[in-house]
Design a protein around this motif. Structure first.
Motif, PDB file in Angstrom:
ATOM      1  N   GLU A  75      39.475  52.442  62.623  1.00  0.00           N
ATOM      2  CA  GLU A  75      38.411  52.713  61.649  1.00  0.00           C
ATOM      3  C   GLU A  75      37.064  52.851  62.351  1.00  0.00           C
ATOM      4  O   GLU A  75      36.255  53.733  62.014  1.00  0.00           O
ATOM      5  CB  GLU A  75      38.357  51.591  60.612  1.00  0.00           C
ATOM      6  CG  GLU A  75      39.534  51.585  59.645  1.00  0.00           C
ATOM      7  CD  GLU A  75      39.435  50.450  58.650  1.00  0.00           C
ATOM      8  OE1 GLU A  75      38.362  49.796  58.599  1.00  0.00           O
ATOM      9  OE2 GLU A  75      40.410  50.203  57.930  1.00  0.00           O
ATOM     10  N   LEU A  76      36.826  51.970  63.334  1.00  0.00           N
ATOM     11  CA  LEU A  76      35.576  52.045  64.098  1.00  0.00           C
ATOM     12  C   LEU A  76      35.496  53.360  64.857  1.00  0.00           C
ATOM     13  O   LEU A  76      34.437  54.012  64.880  1.00  0.00           O
ATOM     14  CB  LEU A  76      35.487  50.868  65.068  1.00  0.00           C
ATOM     15  CG  LEU A  76      34.284  50.873  66.025  1.00  0.00           C
ATOM     16  CD1 LEU A  76      32.981  50.756  65.242  1.00  0.00           C
ATOM     17  CD2 LEU A  76      34.395  49.755  67.048  1.00  0.00           C
ATOM     18  N   CYS A  77      36.594  53.743  65.465  1.00  0.00           N
ATOM     19  CA  CYS A  77      36.637  55.003  66.219  1.00  0.00           C
ATOM     20  C   CYS A  77      36.311  56.189  65.305  1.00  0.00           C
ATOM     21  O   CYS A  77      35.496  57.048  65.655  1.00  0.00           O
ATOM     22  CB  CYS A  77      38.024  55.170  66.845  1.00  0.00           C
ATOM     23  SG  CYS A  77      38.240  56.705  67.763  1.00  0.00           S
ATOM     24  N   GLN A  78      36.915  56.219  64.128  1.00  0.00           N
ATOM     25  CA  GLN A  78      36.641  57.301  63.176  1.00  0.00           C
ATOM     26  C   GLN A  78      35.156  57.333  62.802  1.00  0.00           C
ATOM     27  O   GLN A  78      34.536  58.404  62.757  1.00  0.00           O
ATOM     28  CB  GLN A  78      37.482  57.103  61.909  1.00  0.00           C
ATOM     29  CG  GLN A  78      38.959  57.371  62.076  1.00  0.00           C
ATOM     30  CD  GLN A  78      39.702  57.103  60.780  1.00  0.00           C
ATOM     31  OE1 GLN A  78      39.999  55.962  60.445  1.00  0.00           O
ATOM     32  NE2 GLN A  78      40.006  58.147  60.045  1.00  0.00           N
ATOM     33  N   LYS A  79      34.613  56.160  62.525  1.00  0.00           N
ATOM     34  CA  LYS A  79      33.214  56.072  62.108  1.00  0.00           C
ATOM     35  C   LYS A  79      32.268  56.555  63.199  1.00  0.00           C
ATOM     36  O   LYS A  79      31.350  57.346  62.944  1.00  0.00           O
ATOM     37  CB  LYS A  79      32.891  54.622  61.730  1.00  0.00           C
ATOM     38  CG  LYS A  79      31.431  54.395  61.343  1.00  0.00           C
ATOM     39  CD  LYS A  79      31.150  52.918  61.074  1.00  0.00           C
ATOM     40  CE  LYS A  79      29.677  52.686  60.772  1.00  0.00           C
ATOM     41  NZ  LYS A  79      29.376  51.232  60.552  1.00  0.00           N
ATOM     42  N   VAL A  80      32.499  56.093  64.437  1.00  0.00           N
ATOM     43  CA  VAL A  80      31.611  56.440  65.549  1.00  0.00           C
ATOM     44  C   VAL A  80      31.649  57.935  65.843  1.00  0.00           C
ATOM     45  O   VAL A  80      30.605  58.578  66.003  1.00  0.00           O
ATOM     46  CB  VAL A  80      31.979  55.628  66.808  1.00  0.00           C
ATOM     47  CG1 VAL A  80      31.224  56.156  68.021  1.00  0.00           C
ATOM     48  CG2 VAL A  80      31.669  54.155  66.592  1.00  0.00           C
ATOM     49  N   PHE A  81      32.836  58.508  65.908  1.00  0.00           N
ATOM     50  CA  PHE A  81      32.948  59.936  66.231  1.00  0.00           C
ATOM     51  C   PHE A  81      32.357  60.807  65.133  1.00  0.00           C
ATOM     52  O   PHE A  81      31.689  61.818  65.420  1.00  0.00           O
ATOM     53  CB  PHE A  81      34.414  60.313  66.477  1.00  0.00           C
ATOM     54  CG  PHE A  81      34.837  60.178  67.905  1.00  0.00           C
ATOM     55  CD1 PHE A  81      34.821  61.272  68.763  1.00  0.00           C
ATOM     56  CD2 PHE A  81      35.232  58.950  68.413  1.00  0.00           C
ATOM     57  CE1 PHE A  81      35.189  61.149  70.084  1.00  0.00           C
ATOM     58  CE2 PHE A  81      35.609  58.811  69.742  1.00  0.00           C
ATOM     59  CZ  PHE A  81      35.585  59.907  70.581  1.00  0.00           C
ATOM     60  N   LEU A  82      32.587  60.442  63.872  1.00  0.00           N
ATOM     61  CA  LEU A  82      32.032  61.239  62.777  1.00  0.00           C
ATOM     62  C   LEU A  82      30.510  61.160  62.790  1.00  0.00           C
ATOM     63  O   LEU A  82      29.810  62.146  62.561  1.00  0.00           O
ATOM     64  CB  LEU A  82      32.586  60.735  61.444  1.00  0.00           C
ATOM     65  CG  LEU A  82      32.263  61.591  60.216  1.00  0.00           C
ATOM     66  CD1 LEU A  82      32.821  63.007  60.374  1.00  0.00           C
ATOM     67  CD2 LEU A  82      32.820  60.943  58.950  1.00  0.00           C
ATOM     68  N   GLU A  83      29.997  59.977  63.103  1.00  0.00           N
ATOM     69  CA  GLU A  83      28.551  59.761  63.163  1.00  0.00           C
ATOM     70  C   GLU A  83      27.911  60.545  64.300  1.00  0.00           C
ATOM     71  O   GLU A  83      26.848  61.166  64.136  1.00  0.00           O
ATOM     72  CB  GLU A  83      28.308  58.260  63.373  1.00  0.00           C
ATOM     73  CG  GLU A  83      26.960  57.751  62.940  1.00  0.00           C
ATOM     74  CD  GLU A  83      26.905  56.242  63.067  1.00  0.00           C
ATOM     75  OE1 GLU A  83      26.700  55.753  64.200  1.00  0.00           O
ATOM     76  OE2 GLU A  83      27.102  55.546  62.049  1.00  0.00           O
ATOM     77  N   LYS A  84      28.561  60.545  65.460  1.00  0.00           N
ATOM     78  CA  LYS A  84      27.989  61.158  66.653  1.00  0.00           C
ATOM     79  C   LYS A  84      28.218  62.670  66.724  1.00  0.00           C
ATOM     80  O   LYS A  84      27.375  63.415  67.227  1.00  0.00           O
ATOM     81  CB  LYS A  84      28.575  60.527  67.916  1.00  0.00           C
ATOM     82  CG  LYS A  84      28.449  59.013  68.017  1.00  0.00           C
ATOM     83  CD  LYS A  84      27.014  58.560  68.197  1.00  0.00           C
ATOM     84  CE  LYS A  84      26.963  57.061  68.493  1.00  0.00           C
ATOM     85  NZ  LYS A  84      25.572  56.556  68.586  1.00  0.00           N
ATOM     86  N   LEU A  85      29.399  63.123  66.257  1.00  0.00           N
ATOM     87  CA  LEU A  85      29.778  64.531  66.464  1.00  0.00           C
ATOM     88  C   LEU A  85      29.922  65.330  65.177  1.00  0.00           C
ATOM     89  O   LEU A  85      30.029  66.556  65.221  1.00  0.00           O
ATOM     90  CB  LEU A  85      31.098  64.604  67.232  1.00  0.00           C
ATOM     91  CG  LEU A  85      31.147  63.935  68.609  1.00  0.00           C
ATOM     92  CD1 LEU A  85      32.535  64.103  69.220  1.00  0.00           C
ATOM     93  CD2 LEU A  85      30.089  64.529  69.531  1.00  0.00           C
ATOM     94  N   ASP A  86      29.942  64.642  64.044  1.00  0.00           N
ATOM     95  CA  ASP A  86      30.150  65.308  62.756  1.00  0.00           C
ATOM     96  C   ASP A  86      31.487  66.060  62.724  1.00  0.00           C
ATOM     97  O   ASP A  86      31.597  67.122  62.117  1.00  0.00           O
ATOM     98  CB  ASP A  86      28.996  66.271  62.443  1.00  0.00           C
ATOM     99  CG  ASP A  86      28.981  66.685  60.976  1.00  0.00           C
ATOM    100  OD1 ASP A  86      29.451  65.893  60.145  1.00  0.00           O
ATOM    101  OD2 ASP A  86      28.527  67.808  60.682  1.00  0.00           O
ATOM    102  N   VAL A  87      32.474  65.500  63.408  1.00  0.00           N
ATOM    103  CA  VAL A  87      33.838  66.041  63.394  1.00  0.00           C
ATOM    104  C   VAL A  87      34.780  64.873  63.142  1.00  0.00           C
ATOM    105  O   VAL A  87      34.676  63.841  63.812  1.00  0.00           O
ATOM    106  CB  VAL A  87      34.219  66.717  64.731  1.00  0.00           C
ATOM    107  CG1 VAL A  87      35.616  67.322  64.644  1.00  0.00           C
ATOM    108  CG2 VAL A  87      33.198  67.790  65.096  1.00  0.00           C
ATOM    109  N   PRO A  88      35.697  64.988  62.190  1.00  0.00           N
ATOM    110  CA  PRO A  88      36.587  63.861  61.880  1.00  0.00           C
ATOM    111  C   PRO A  88      37.636  63.626  62.965  1.00  0.00           C
ATOM    112  O   PRO A  88      38.082  64.560  63.628  1.00  0.00           O
ATOM    113  CB  PRO A  88      37.256  64.293  60.572  1.00  0.00           C
ATOM    114  CG  PRO A  88      37.221  65.787  60.609  1.00  0.00           C
ATOM    115  CD  PRO A  88      35.935  66.148  61.305  1.00  0.00           C
ATOM    116  N   VAL A  89      38.006  62.372  63.157  1.00  0.00           N
ATOM    117  CA  VAL A  89      39.100  62.029  64.062  1.00  0.00           C
ATOM    118  C   VAL A  89      40.405  62.201  63.313  1.00  0.00           C
ATOM    119  O   VAL A  89      40.574  61.675  62.205  1.00  0.00           O
ATOM    120  CB  VAL A  89      38.967  60.580  64.566  1.00  0.00           C
ATOM    121  CG1 VAL A  89      40.189  60.170  65.381  1.00  0.00           C
ATOM    122  CG2 VAL A  89      37.710  60.422  65.403  1.00  0.00           C
TER     123      VAL A  89
END
Length: 446
Positions: free
Chosen positions: A399-413
């Motif tokens: 969940e943390l990984c999904q949140k961080v990547f979406l926040e930083k890259l605007d692309v879903p994991v």
């Protein structure tokens, strides 16, 4: 005919974990075909749920599951390396690996002469290496417009023509390196013995005979030669496009001179597939490790020698003069954003994050989202953010990984890997569906 193609793209300089991602997509989506792009100098490792391991270069990462591979017309094949890989696959239990491999007749062949030139060029760079694995694929690709120096795969059965082109190549490279009379002035002292050996091979006409023998042996395997268009029309269902290297080593948008001669941006894969008549749907996935890695020379701003032992314990990656050193560091979102922009800001439908198990094991996840500039030293200093993940469960870390990547890259994991086999790869919403039709806006994510 193939109706959907998953395009798997490494967002770094390579070594992102594409092999395991491709294998997971093949098994979970019951893909009928893997299409290879790039060159045979890549090495994509997989582990099946039964514990079988293999590193693929010409065959796709679905081979151990019996899924066939089609080599694209833009792929650079290394014929003598195909023989070696085929033999290893037989040892791995694939009775007839060549029955699972089709090569487009237009594919360019890298020869041992290209490999020699690749080695000599790197040695002459002294202590400013470009970074290469030295197979000669890049040399062959750069010469592809010279018909007198280029061997296409469908020419391998024309021995007189192939011999003539090999002789032409030998003459071409002998002239190029004729000025190298005094090796101490052209390479490092430690490299002089290797340089002399490579020059000796270049002057040896028997090496040409050896290459021709390899090509005869390859053709005796009854390897299939067929245009990609026909292969795509033959199979039904989904396919996976598997490309060697990564966006940051792309010949045009990578960081010169530490780039491949081969283009690695996925936009060109789509162009090739459209040229071959594919009008189906694409699912476009970017791949990155949960930390930064680079095999060989080239920029890695967050590199940290102390992290090698914690992130790559017992690494089997070769380190030598041609391949260079394996370096790791903090996950760098600046480089990831750059890679995504090189493909198009809204290009990717999702990100696949690999090697998250190492982060979980270490209990800390470090990322970099900005750099600071030291005006006194002229150095760029990564600004490191450290997250304590030691008490997080696997699902909480996901969940943390999904949140961080979406926040930083605007692309879903869409996938997170917590281990080398399929059982440890989590598929998240949207991995198996969506994508866009080939003739529609690549930014549409449905």
């Amino acid at each position: 005919m193939i109706g959907k193609i998953y395009i798997v793209t490494d967002l770094g300089p390579g070594d992102g974990g594409k092999g395991g991602v491709v294998h997971k997509i093949v098994t979970s989506q019951k893909a009928k075909l893997v299409v290879k792009f790039g060159g045979g100098q890549g090495s994509h490792g997989i582990m099946t749920d039964d514990g079988e391991k293999f590193n693929f270069s010409h065959w796709g990462c679905g081979t151990l599951e019996g899924v066939p591979t089609a080599v694209a017309p833009s792929f650079v094949v290394i014929p003598h390396a195909i023989l070696n890989e085929g033999e290893m696959l037989q040892h791995a239990g694939i009775y007839d690996p060549y029955d699972l491999l089709t090569v487009d007749p237009r594919a360019v062949c890298a020869t041992p002469l290209h490999q020699i030139a690749s080695h000599l060029n790197e040695l002459m760079r002294k202590d400013h290496p470009r970074g290469t694995i030295g197979t000669g694929a890049g040399e062959a690709w750069r010469l592809r417009y010279r018909d007198d120096l280029t061997i296409r795969f469908d020419e391998l059965d024309q021995a007189p023509l192939v011999r003539k082109k090999l002789v032409n190549l030998a003459t071409h490279y002998r002239k190029r390196f004729a000025m190298v009379k005094d090796w101490p002035s052209y390479c490092l002292p430690a490299d002089q013995e290797e340089a002399a050996y490579q020059m000796e091979l270049l002057q040896d006409d028997e090496y040409i005979d050896w290459a021709l023998e390899q090509y005869v042996q390859l053709l005796e395997t009854n390897i299939k030669i067929q245009c990609l268009t026909s292969v795509l029309n033959y199979y039904d269902g989904a396919a996976v496009a598997e490309c060697s290297h990564g966006v940051l080593t792309d010949a045009e948008v990578g960081f010169i001179p530490h780039v491949s001669a081969i283009r690695t941006v996925p936009n060109l894969i789509i162009e090739t597939l459209r040229d071959e008549g594919f009008l189906g749907r694409y699912v476009k996935l970017g791949v990155t490790r949960a930390y930064a890695i680079r095999h060989g020379a080239g920029p890695l701003p967050t590199a940290d020698d102390k992290m090698v032992n914690t992130l790559l314990p017992g690494s089997s990656k070769d380190e030598n003069r041609m391949q260079g050193k394996v370096r790791v560091g903090v996950l760098d979102f600046n480089l990831l954003r750059y890679a995504i922009e090189c493909c198009g800001s809204k290009f990717f439908n999702g990100i696949c994050v690999t090697w998250m198990d190492q982060i979980q094991k270490n209990g800390v996840w470090k990322v970099c989202d900005q750099y600071d500039y030291d005006s006194k030293t002229g150095q760029v200093i990564p600004r490191i953010e450290s997250m304590d993940v030691s008490k997080l469960s696997q699902s909480e870390l996901a969940e943390l990984c999904q949140k961080v990547f979406l926040e930083k890259l605007d692309v879903p994991v869409r996938m997170i890997s917590f281990g080398p086999d399929d059982q440890n790869k989590l598929l998240l919403g949207g991995t198996t569906h969506g994508g866009e039709k080939g003739s529609e806006n690549p930014g549409d994510d449905r």
